[in-house]
Motif scaffolding. Sequence first.
Motif, PDB file in Angstrom:
ATOM      1  N   LEU A 249       0.831  -1.201   0.000  1.00  0.00           N
ATOM      2  CA  LEU A 249       0.000   0.000   0.000  1.00  0.00           C
ATOM      3  C   LEU A 249       0.869   1.255   0.000  1.00  0.00           C
ATOM      4  O   LEU A 249       0.630   2.195  -0.774  1.00  0.00           O
ATOM      5  N   ALA A 250       1.907   1.270   0.845  1.00  0.00           N
ATOM      6  CA  ALA A 250       2.824   2.402   0.883  1.00  0.00           C
ATOM      7  C   ALA A 250       3.558   2.567  -0.442  1.00  0.00           C
ATOM      8  O   ALA A 250       3.759   3.692  -0.922  1.00  0.00           O
ATOM      9  N   ALA A 251       3.937   1.446  -1.069  1.00  0.00           N
ATOM     10  CA  ALA A 251       4.647   1.512  -2.350  1.00  0.00           C
ATOM     11  C   ALA A 251       3.759   2.086  -3.446  1.00  0.00           C
ATOM     12  O   ALA A 251       4.202   2.918  -4.254  1.00  0.00           O
ATOM     13  N   VAL A 252       2.494   1.671  -3.483  1.00  0.00           N
ATOM     14  CA  VAL A 252       1.569   2.187  -4.498  1.00  0.00           C
ATOM     15  C   VAL A 252       1.331   3.675  -4.305  1.00  0.00           C
ATOM     16  O   VAL A 252       1.342   4.458  -5.271  1.00  0.00           O
ATOM     17  N   VAL A 253       1.126   4.091  -3.058  1.00  0.00           N
ATOM     18  CA  VAL A 253       0.907   5.512  -2.778  1.00  0.00           C
ATOM     19  C   VAL A 253       2.137   6.329  -3.164  1.00  0.00           C
ATOM     20  O   VAL A 253       2.033   7.401  -3.783  1.00  0.00           O
ATOM     21  N   LEU A 254       3.321   5.836  -2.811  1.00  0.00           N
ATOM     22  CA  LEU A 254       4.554   6.550  -3.154  1.00  0.00           C
ATOM     23  C   LEU A 254       4.748   6.619  -4.662  1.00  0.00           C
ATOM     24  O   LEU A 254       5.178   7.655  -5.193  1.00  0.00           O
ATOM     25  N   LEU A 255       4.446   5.549  -5.377  1.00  0.00           N
ATOM     26  CA  LEU A 255       4.583   5.556  -6.832  1.00  0.00           C
ATOM     27  C   LEU A 255       3.654   6.572  -7.470  1.00  0.00           C
ATOM     28  O   LEU A 255       4.036   7.275  -8.413  1.00  0.00           O
ATOM     29  N   PHE A 256       2.427   6.650  -6.986  1.00  0.00           N
ATOM     30  CA  PHE A 256       1.500   7.644  -7.505  1.00  0.00           C
ATOM     31  C   PHE A 256       2.031   9.058  -7.262  1.00  0.00           C
ATOM     32  O   PHE A 256       1.956   9.929  -8.134  1.00  0.00           O
ATOM     33  N   HIS A 257       2.569   9.279  -6.076  1.00  0.00           N
ATOM     34  CA  HIS A 257       3.105  10.607  -5.755  1.00  0.00           C
ATOM     35  C   HIS A 257       4.283  10.947  -6.661  1.00  0.00           C
ATOM     36  O   HIS A 257       4.353  12.053  -7.214  1.00  0.00           O
ATOM     37  N   LEU A 258       5.218  10.025  -6.826  1.00  0.00           N
ATOM     38  CA  LEU A 258       6.379  10.265  -7.680  1.00  0.00           C
ATOM     39  C   LEU A 258       5.967  10.426  -9.140  1.00  0.00           C
ATOM     40  O   LEU A 258       6.531  11.248  -9.867  1.00  0.00           O
ATOM     41  N   THR A 259       4.977   9.643  -9.566  1.00  0.00           N
ATOM     42  CA  THR A 259       4.494   9.761 -10.940  1.00  0.00           C
ATOM     43  C   THR A 259       3.894  11.137 -11.199  1.00  0.00           C
ATOM     44  O   THR A 259       4.130  11.749 -12.249  1.00  0.00           O
ATOM     45  N   GLY A 260       3.131  11.647 -10.245  1.00  0.00           N
ATOM     46  CA  GLY A 260       2.570  12.980 -10.384  1.00  0.00           C
ATOM     47  C   GLY A 260       3.642  14.055 -10.422  1.00  0.00           C
ATOM     48  O   GLY A 260       3.570  15.008 -11.208  1.00  0.00           O
ATOM     49  N   ASP A 261       4.673  13.900  -9.576  1.00  0.00           N
ATOM     50  CA  ASP A 261       5.757  14.868  -9.566  1.00  0.00           C
ATOM     51  C   ASP A 261       6.524  14.848 -10.885  1.00  0.00           C
ATOM     52  O   ASP A 261       6.864  15.899 -11.442  1.00  0.00           O
ATOM     53  N   ILE A 262       6.792  13.650 -11.402  1.00  0.00           N
ATOM     54  CA  ILE A 262       7.507  13.530 -12.682  1.00  0.00           C
ATOM     55  C   ILE A 262       6.662  14.088 -13.823  1.00  0.00           C
ATOM     56  O   ILE A 262       7.174  14.785 -14.715  1.00  0.00           O
ATOM     57  N   LEU A 263       5.374  13.815 -13.812  1.00  0.00           N
ATOM     58  CA  LEU A 263       4.499  14.347 -14.856  1.00  0.00           C
ATOM     59  C   LEU A 263       4.503  15.868 -14.836  1.00  0.00           C
ATOM     60  O   LEU A 263       4.526  16.516 -15.887  1.00  0.00           O
ATOM     61  N   GLY A 264       4.505  16.450 -13.625  1.00  0.00           N
ATOM     62  CA  GLY A 264       4.569  17.905 -13.516  1.00  0.00           C
ATOM     63  C   GLY A 264       5.855  18.460 -14.088  1.00  0.00           C
ATOM     64  O   GLY A 264       5.868  19.503 -14.759  1.00  0.00           O
ATOM     65  N   ARG A 265       6.971  17.787 -13.862  1.00  0.00           N
ATOM     66  CA  ARG A 265       8.259  18.234 -14.401  1.00  0.00           C
ATOM     67  C   ARG A 265       8.304  18.102 -15.924  1.00  0.00           C
ATOM     68  O   ARG A 265       8.866  18.951 -16.611  1.00  0.00           O
ATOM     69  N   LEU A 266       7.713  17.028 -16.440  1.00  0.00           N
ATOM     70  CA  LEU A 266       7.719  16.831 -17.889  1.00  0.00           C
ATOM     71  C   LEU A 266       6.836  17.846 -18.600  1.00  0.00           C
ATOM     72  O   LEU A 266       7.148  18.280 -19.720  1.00  0.00           O
ATOM     73  N   LEU A 267       5.725  18.216 -17.970  1.00  0.00           N
ATOM     74  CA  LEU A 267       4.818  19.182 -18.587  1.00  0.00           C
ATOM     75  C   LEU A 267       5.260  20.616 -18.405  1.00  0.00           C
ATOM     76  O   LEU A 267       4.807  21.504 -19.127  1.00  0.00           O
ATOM     77  N   ASP A 268       6.140  20.862 -17.437  1.00  0.00           N
ATOM     78  CA  ASP A 268       6.642  22.206 -17.175  1.00  0.00           C
ATOM     79  C   ASP A 268       8.155  22.215 -17.370  1.00  0.00           C
ATOM     80  O   ASP A 268       8.893  21.802 -16.479  1.00  0.00           O
TER      81      ASP A 268
END
Length: 274
Positions: A249-268
């Motif tokens: 559960l912690a791994a899935v939550v962390l992956l979602f958080h990191l994925t969102g952060d990476i997506l923000g960097r790629l779009l900006d």
Amino acid sequence: MRQWNSRKTMVCFFVLSVAFLGAVTAAGYLFREKALVTDFSRKNLPPCFSYPFGTDWLGRDMFARTMTGLSMSIRVGLLAAVVSAGLAFLLGVLGAVMGRIADGFVTGLIDVVMGIPHILLLVLISFALGKGFKGVVIGISLTHWTSLARLIRGEVLQLKESQYIKIAEKLGQGKLNIAVRHMMPHLMPQLLVGLVLLFPHAILHEAGITFLGFGLSPEQPAIGIILSESMKYLAMGSWWLALFPGLFLAAVVLLFHLTGDILGRLLDPGRIHQ
């Protein structure tokens, strides 16, 4: 050595994260029947080659139950995040575009929702709707849109001061037409990042209220139910009943958080080296 902030590295990590989360979701569908099978001849087995996550007091395979529970949590998070992000985008844009009355209504609604603790409001909504999958999704959707709506509203207010928006207004274009044709392309990156970052909050709150007994029904192998039931057996030494579901559960939550952060960097592009 390639730096973490290189675009190629971030794209690779983003793809791998999405693939892992997709694999977990697919595994949940494959193991959903196996997760309900009981066999008292194999009850309370510690982790072994045949059962990597062990078995519980009813002889159920904890690996199958964990994958099924995570799959359900991801589906709840996905559906709730999409509805919540859509609601935030609609209210944020309407509040900033449609005048003072609409803006006052939206900001007042945001303040009211944010003034009530999320978990309390979520429990009340879920309980009022009869709990279950639908109640949890609606409850999460109605309690997690406020921060993104405030962000979208702020972006729209800044765009309204741009020269091309003022020129469009002078040319006689309507407010909704301006919002759709000229503002929406600039708002899509914030919306997409906000959508992804809503996932971990939705998953954690789903697990939280299910753990407390106000979410999904006990017959469903949800992560919150698995963790809640395991509390009774930790004192007996059955540590695997909580360890593996909690870690995943912690791994899935962390992956979602990191994925969102990476997506923000790629779009900006301005954030790519931050």
